[in-house]
Write a protein that holds these residues in place. Structure first.
Motif, PDB file in Angstrom:
ATOM      1  N   ASP A 130       0.769  -1.403   0.535  1.00 15.47           N
ATOM      2  CA  ASP A 130      -0.201   0.282   0.029  1.00 15.47           C
ATOM      3  C   ASP A 130       0.943   1.049  -0.410  1.00 15.47           C
ATOM      4  O   ASP A 130       0.491   2.800  -0.455  1.00 15.47           O
ATOM      5  CB  ASP A 130      -0.822   0.364   1.040  1.00 15.47           C
ATOM      6  N   ARG A 131       2.136   0.861   0.158  1.00 13.05           N
ATOM      7  CA  ARG A 131       2.925   2.647   0.401  1.00 13.05           C
ATOM      8  C   ARG A 131       4.330   2.554  -0.059  1.00 13.05           C
ATOM      9  O   ARG A 131       5.393   2.350   0.500  1.00 13.05           O
ATOM     10  CB  ARG A 131       3.436   2.095   2.207  1.00 13.05           C
ATOM     11  N   LEU A 132       3.808   1.626  -1.348  1.00  9.68           N
ATOM     12  CA  LEU A 132       4.987   0.694  -1.985  1.00  9.68           C
ATOM     13  C   LEU A 132       5.389   1.841  -2.760  1.00  9.68           C
ATOM     14  O   LEU A 132       6.828   2.236  -2.941  1.00  9.68           O
ATOM     15  CB  LEU A 132       5.216  -0.213  -2.905  1.00  9.68           C
ATOM     16  N   TRP A 133       4.793   3.285  -3.508  1.00 12.32           N
ATOM     17  CA  TRP A 133       5.150   4.751  -3.821  1.00 12.32           C
ATOM     18  C   TRP A 133       6.268   5.207  -2.987  1.00 12.32           C
ATOM     19  O   TRP A 133       6.953   5.795  -3.408  1.00 12.32           O
ATOM     20  CB  TRP A 133       4.307   5.414  -4.991  1.00 12.32           C
ATOM     21  N   ASN A 134       5.043   5.684  -1.705  1.00  7.75           N
ATOM     22  CA  ASN A 134       6.123   6.276  -0.913  1.00  7.75           C
ATOM     23  C   ASN A 134       6.928   5.752  -0.278  1.00  7.75           C
ATOM     24  O   ASN A 134       8.522   6.931   0.395  1.00  7.75           O
ATOM     25  CB  ASN A 134       5.066   6.343   0.404  1.00  7.75           C
ATOM     26  N   ARG A 135       7.090   4.241   0.008  1.00  9.40           N
ATOM     27  CA  ARG A 135       9.428   3.637   0.321  1.00  9.40           C
ATOM     28  C   ARG A 135       9.420   4.036  -1.437  1.00  9.40           C
ATOM     29  O   ARG A 135      11.159   4.106  -0.400  1.00  9.40           O
ATOM     30  CB  ARG A 135       8.653   2.381   0.233  1.00  9.40           C
ATOM     31  N   THR A 136       9.633   4.383  -1.912  1.00  9.28           N
ATOM     32  CA  THR A 136       9.791   4.355  -2.864  1.00  9.28           C
ATOM     33  C   THR A 136      10.472   6.019  -2.954  1.00  9.28           C
ATOM     34  O   THR A 136      12.135   5.573  -3.241  1.00  9.28           O
ATOM     35  CB  THR A 136       9.224   3.691  -3.890  1.00  9.28           C
ATOM     36  N   ILE A 137       9.582   6.798  -2.987  1.00  8.58           N
ATOM     37  CA  ILE A 137      10.128   8.226  -2.667  1.00  8.58           C
ATOM     38  C   ILE A 137      11.083   8.090  -1.919  1.00  8.58           C
ATOM     39  O   ILE A 137      12.131   9.140  -2.039  1.00  8.58           O
ATOM     40  CB  ILE A 137       9.049   9.217  -3.663  1.00  8.58           C
ATOM     41  N   THR A 138      10.925   7.906  -0.534  1.00  7.42           N
ATOM     42  CA  THR A 138      11.306   8.046   0.037  1.00  7.42           C
ATOM     43  C   THR A 138      12.987   7.637   1.102  1.00  7.42           C
ATOM     44  O   THR A 138      13.797   8.478   1.032  1.00  7.42           O
ATOM     45  CB  THR A 138      10.850   7.781   2.084  1.00  7.42           C
ATOM     46  N   LEU A 139      12.486   6.431  -0.168  1.00  8.68           N
ATOM     47  CA  LEU A 139      14.704   6.050   0.023  1.00  8.68           C
ATOM     48  C   LEU A 139      15.272   6.617  -1.251  1.00  8.68           C
ATOM     49  O   LEU A 139      16.219   7.043  -0.267  1.00  8.68           O
ATOM     50  CB  LEU A 139      13.873   4.502  -0.157  1.00  8.68           C
ATOM     51  N   GLY A 140      14.847   7.306  -2.054  1.00  6.22           N
ATOM     52  CA  GLY A 140      15.321   7.423  -3.273  1.00  6.22           C
ATOM     53  C   GLY A 140      15.858   8.925  -2.683  1.00  6.22           C
ATOM     54  O   GLY A 140      17.164   9.348  -2.913  1.00  6.22           O
ATOM     55  N   VAL A 141      14.747   9.916  -1.476  1.00  8.87           N
ATOM     56  CA  VAL A 141      15.021  10.950  -1.296  1.00  8.87           C
ATOM     57  C   VAL A 141      16.093  10.436  -0.106  1.00  8.87           C
ATOM     58  O   VAL A 141      17.622  12.039  -0.352  1.00  8.87           O
ATOM     59  CB  VAL A 141      14.025  11.138  -0.537  1.00  8.87           C
ATOM     60  N   ILE A 142      16.191   9.720   1.066  1.00 11.37           N
ATOM     61  CA  ILE A 142      17.723  10.011   1.984  1.00 11.37           C
ATOM     62  C   ILE A 142      19.000   8.996   1.365  1.00 11.37           C
ATOM     63  O   ILE A 142      19.718   9.702   1.574  1.00 11.37           O
ATOM     64  CB  ILE A 142      16.767   8.560   3.098  1.00 11.37           C
ATOM     65  N   MET A 143      18.540   8.304   0.595  1.00 11.99           N
ATOM     66  CA  MET A 143      19.998   7.855  -0.378  1.00 11.99           C
ATOM     67  C   MET A 143      20.472   9.280  -0.956  1.00 11.99           C
ATOM     68  O   MET A 143      22.069   9.268  -0.962  1.00 11.99           O
ATOM     69  CB  MET A 143      20.041   6.522  -1.144  1.00 11.99           C
ATOM     70  N   ALA A 144      19.981   9.642  -1.831  1.00 13.91           N
ATOM     71  CA  ALA A 144      20.423  10.880  -2.683  1.00 13.91           C
ATOM     72  C   ALA A 144      20.551  12.007  -1.724  1.00 13.91           C
ATOM     73  O   ALA A 144      22.068  12.520  -1.962  1.00 13.91           O
ATOM     74  CB  ALA A 144      20.089  11.571  -3.411  1.00 13.91           C
ATOM     75  N   ALA A 145      19.898  12.156   0.285  1.00 16.06           N
ATOM     76  CA  ALA A 145      20.940  13.190   0.728  1.00 16.06           C
ATOM     77  C   ALA A 145      21.973  12.498   1.271  1.00 16.06           C
ATOM     78  O   ALA A 145      22.968  13.249   1.376  1.00 16.06           O
ATOM     79  CB  ALA A 145      19.741  13.420   2.170  1.00 16.06           C
ATOM     80  N   LEU A 146      21.943  10.979   1.050  1.00 14.67           N
ATOM     81  CA  LEU A 146      23.272  10.947   1.666  1.00 14.67           C
ATOM     82  C   LEU A 146      24.359  10.814   1.385  1.00 14.67           C
ATOM     83  O   LEU A 146      25.973  11.265   1.687  1.00 14.67           O
ATOM     84  CB  LEU A 146      23.276   9.383   2.454  1.00 14.67           C
ATOM     85  N   ALA A 147      24.521  10.938  -0.111  1.00 16.46           N
ATOM     86  CA  ALA A 147      25.311  10.559  -1.492  1.00 16.46           C
ATOM     87  C   ALA A 147      25.524  12.222  -1.831  1.00 16.46           C
ATOM     88  O   ALA A 147      26.758  12.134  -1.765  1.00 16.46           O
ATOM     89  CB  ALA A 147      24.820  10.480  -2.552  1.00 16.46           C
ATOM     90  N   ALA A 148      24.496  13.828  -1.368  1.00 14.67           N
ATOM     91  CA  ALA A 148      25.491  14.287  -2.135  1.00 14.67           C
ATOM     92  C   ALA A 148      25.801  15.126  -0.557  1.00 14.67           C
ATOM     93  O   ALA A 148      27.139  16.063  -0.856  1.00 14.67           O
ATOM     94  CB  ALA A 148      23.919  15.606  -1.794  1.00 14.67           C
ATOM     95  N   ALA A 149      25.420  14.772   0.944  1.00 17.86           N
ATOM     96  CA  ALA A 149      26.427  15.577   1.283  1.00 17.86           C
ATOM     97  C   ALA A 149      28.251  14.380   1.515  1.00 17.86           C
ATOM     98  O   ALA A 149      28.375  15.024   2.250  1.00 17.86           O
ATOM     99  CB  ALA A 149      25.605  14.621   3.005  1.00 17.86           C
TER     100      ALA A 149
END
Length: 169
Positions: A130-149
């Motif tokens: 039920d939260r697949l899109w939410n999980r995908t976007i959340t994971l992408g944002v977190i991983m992108a923020a960590l990589a950018a940092a």
């Protein structure tokens, strides 16, 4: 009275005498952020990927159980760790999943086990699907923020190393 530009002393980065300590803390931070990025890739990403593979064909499974389940919330980020098991004629399939998603929620989460009959090894839950899109976007944002940092810290380390007095570069 002198003009403000004449009074200003030139600034140097990093501060003299503290270069090795600043470098240590930047590298320590890069390692810590790298470990968090690796944890996302190892613990959270596989469940998201497998849920995308079964999202259209997963059905509730009566023989499946959620033996351990715990969700915690930090402001608007929710983290759920679940252990799923499914009895099959060939043996029991056990799978640990980790869900990370964003949103405002008060109260308990409920989850029911689901699986694709053709791929029972990818057992999941209705909560995860039920939260697949939410999980995908959340994971992408977190991983992108960590990589950018990480990249930003390494870039600043290189930039400060070149700006330090007495270094060749």
């Amino acid at each position: 009275m002198t003009a403000p530009s004449e009074r200003a002393a030139p600034l140097r980065l990093p501060p003299q005498g503290q270069h090795w300590m600043a470098t240590f803390w930047v590298l320590f931070g890069v390692l810590a952020l790298g470990a968090m990025l690796a944890a996302c890739a190892v613990y959270t990403a596989p469940a998201v990927i497998s849920d995308w593979q079964v999202r259209g064909t997963a059905q509730p499974v009566a023989d499946a159980r959620i033996s351990e389940g715990k969700c915690s919330s930090k402001i608007a980020i929710h983290i759920c760790d679940l252990t799923l098991s499914l009895r099959r004629p060939a043996g029991t399939v056990t799978r640990r999943v980790n869900y990370v998603f964003a949103g405002l929620h008060v109260g308990d989460f409920s989850a029911g086990a689901m699986a694709d009959p053709a791929r029972p090894d990818l057992i999941t839950t209705d909560l995860g699907l039920d939260r697949l899109w939410n999980r995908t976007i959340t994971l992408g944002v977190i991983m992108a923020a960590l990589a950018a940092a990480i990249l930003g810290a390494l870039a600043s380390l290189v930039r400060n190393r070149r700006a330090a007095p007495g270094t060749a570069g």
